[in-house]
Design a protein around this motif. Structure first.
Motif, PDB file in Angstrom:
ATOM      1  N   UNK A 150       0.538  -1.434  -0.162  1.00  0.00           N
ATOM      2  CA  UNK A 150       0.174   0.292  -0.264  1.00  0.00           C
ATOM      3  C   UNK A 150       0.214   0.842  -0.121  1.00  0.00           C
ATOM      4  N   UNK A 151       1.576   1.097   0.651  1.00  0.00           N
ATOM      5  CA  UNK A 151       2.888   2.308   0.822  1.00  0.00           C
ATOM      6  C   UNK A 151       3.644   2.363  -0.595  1.00  0.00           C
ATOM      7  N   UNK A 152       3.972   1.393  -1.198  1.00  0.00           N
ATOM      8  CA  UNK A 152       4.723   2.199  -2.423  1.00  0.00           C
ATOM      9  C   UNK A 152       3.799   2.577  -3.467  1.00  0.00           C
ATOM     10  N   UNK A 153       1.968   1.782  -3.560  1.00  0.00           N
ATOM     11  CA  UNK A 153       1.665   2.399  -4.867  1.00  0.00           C
ATOM     12  C   UNK A 153       1.110   3.778  -4.303  1.00  0.00           C
ATOM     13  N   UNK A 154       0.691   4.159  -3.105  1.00  0.00           N
ATOM     14  CA  UNK A 154       0.237   5.844  -2.656  1.00  0.00           C
ATOM     15  C   UNK A 154       1.689   6.238  -3.248  1.00  0.00           C
ATOM     16  N   UNK A 155       2.559   6.051  -3.035  1.00  0.00           N
ATOM     17  CA  UNK A 155       4.208   6.995  -3.224  1.00  0.00           C
ATOM     18  C   UNK A 155       3.881   6.948  -4.549  1.00  0.00           C
ATOM     19  N   UNK A 156       3.931   5.707  -5.125  1.00  0.00           N
ATOM     20  CA  UNK A 156       3.851   6.708  -7.097  1.00  0.00           C
ATOM     21  C   UNK A 156       2.039   6.618  -7.201  1.00  0.00           C
ATOM     22  N   UNK A 157       1.116   6.815  -7.138  1.00  0.00           N
ATOM     23  CA  UNK A 157       0.121   7.180  -7.061  1.00  0.00           C
ATOM     24  C   UNK A 157       0.628   9.586  -7.000  1.00  0.00           C
ATOM     25  N   UNK A 158       0.922   9.693  -6.070  1.00  0.00           N
ATOM     26  CA  UNK A 158       1.320  10.669  -5.667  1.00  0.00           C
ATOM     27  C   UNK A 158       2.964  11.649  -7.264  1.00  0.00           C
ATOM     28  N   UNK A 159       2.972  10.747  -7.308  1.00  0.00           N
ATOM     29  CA  UNK A 159       4.336  10.761  -8.324  1.00  0.00           C
ATOM     30  C   UNK A 159       3.275  11.602  -9.477  1.00  0.00           C
TER      31      UNK A 159
END
Length: 214
Positions: A150-159
């Motif tokens: 979840x943390x990695x996917x949210x980081x990607x979404x923020x980019x």
């Protein structure tokens, strides 16, 4: 005489055995047959888990093989066989041997099959709209916990969020009297020029008339 006969017989025994063993050309032929074995796999997906089955074809009666993932031996029964219950991410090795035990006890060929790593989180709600992202695809070897996922996917979404620069408010500039006059002259210079010419003609006409009567 008897000793000579026994000696000759002993010499003939290993020669007979050698004739029954595989030659180098036989070994080369068997290796070629073993290398001709093909592998394909299919998977069954259920409850966010997958199991694989591997099909081997072009098997030959002159060969047997050992599945090194569980050390099970498979003698030839038919040209195609399907083996089940493999896990995602496994690399399975099948070693092929000559069926003739006098031929060779060394593996003729080893076939490797690497199965893709299944991503059990790819159907998660957080992946909607970004299905092409590597961590949101069905086959992904990330090995992350769900929290880290979840943390990695949210980081990607923020980019993907593009920050917009605030639009600077354009204030109307003050127009001076001189600028107004210049604008007026630019807009009406033709009319002004005609007016000046007419006034000049009238002025010259009156002046000429005064000169005649003076």
């Amino acid at each position: 005489m008897r000793k000579i006969f026994i000696f000759v017989l002993l010499l003939l025994i290993p020669l007979t055995k050698i004739e029954g063993a595989c030659s180098y050309s036989d070994i080369a032929r068997l290796k070629k047959i073993a290398a001709n074995v093909n592998a394909s796999y299919e998977y069954v997906e259920k409850n966010s888990q997958v199991t694989f089955q591997i099909t081997l074809n072009n098997l030959n009666s002159e060969l047997y093989f050992i599945d090194l993932s569980n050390n099970l031996k498979y003698d030839f029964t038919k040209e195609e066989i399907t083996l089940k219950n493999y896990n995602s991410g496994q690399t399975i090795r099948y070693s092929f041997y000559a069926s003739d035990r006098e031929c060779s006890d060394e593996p003729l060929y080893t076939l490797r099959v690497t199965l893709p790593k299944y991503n059990e989180y790819y159907t998660d709600e957080i992946c909607k709209g970004i299905e092409n992202y590597s961590l949101c695809q069905k086959w992904s070897s990330h090995n992350l916990t769900y929290t880290k996922f979840l943390e990695k996917v949210n980081e990607y979404k923020n980019t993907l969020i593009v920050s917009e620069d605030p639009i600077e408010e354009i204030k109307p500039s003050e127009i001076t009297f001189l600028q107004l006059m210049i604008n007026f002259l630019v807009d009406y210079y033709i009319y002004i020029a005609v007016l000046i010419i007419v006034l000049l003609i009238v002025f010259l006409a009156f002046k000429r008339k005064d000169d005649i009567y003076s």
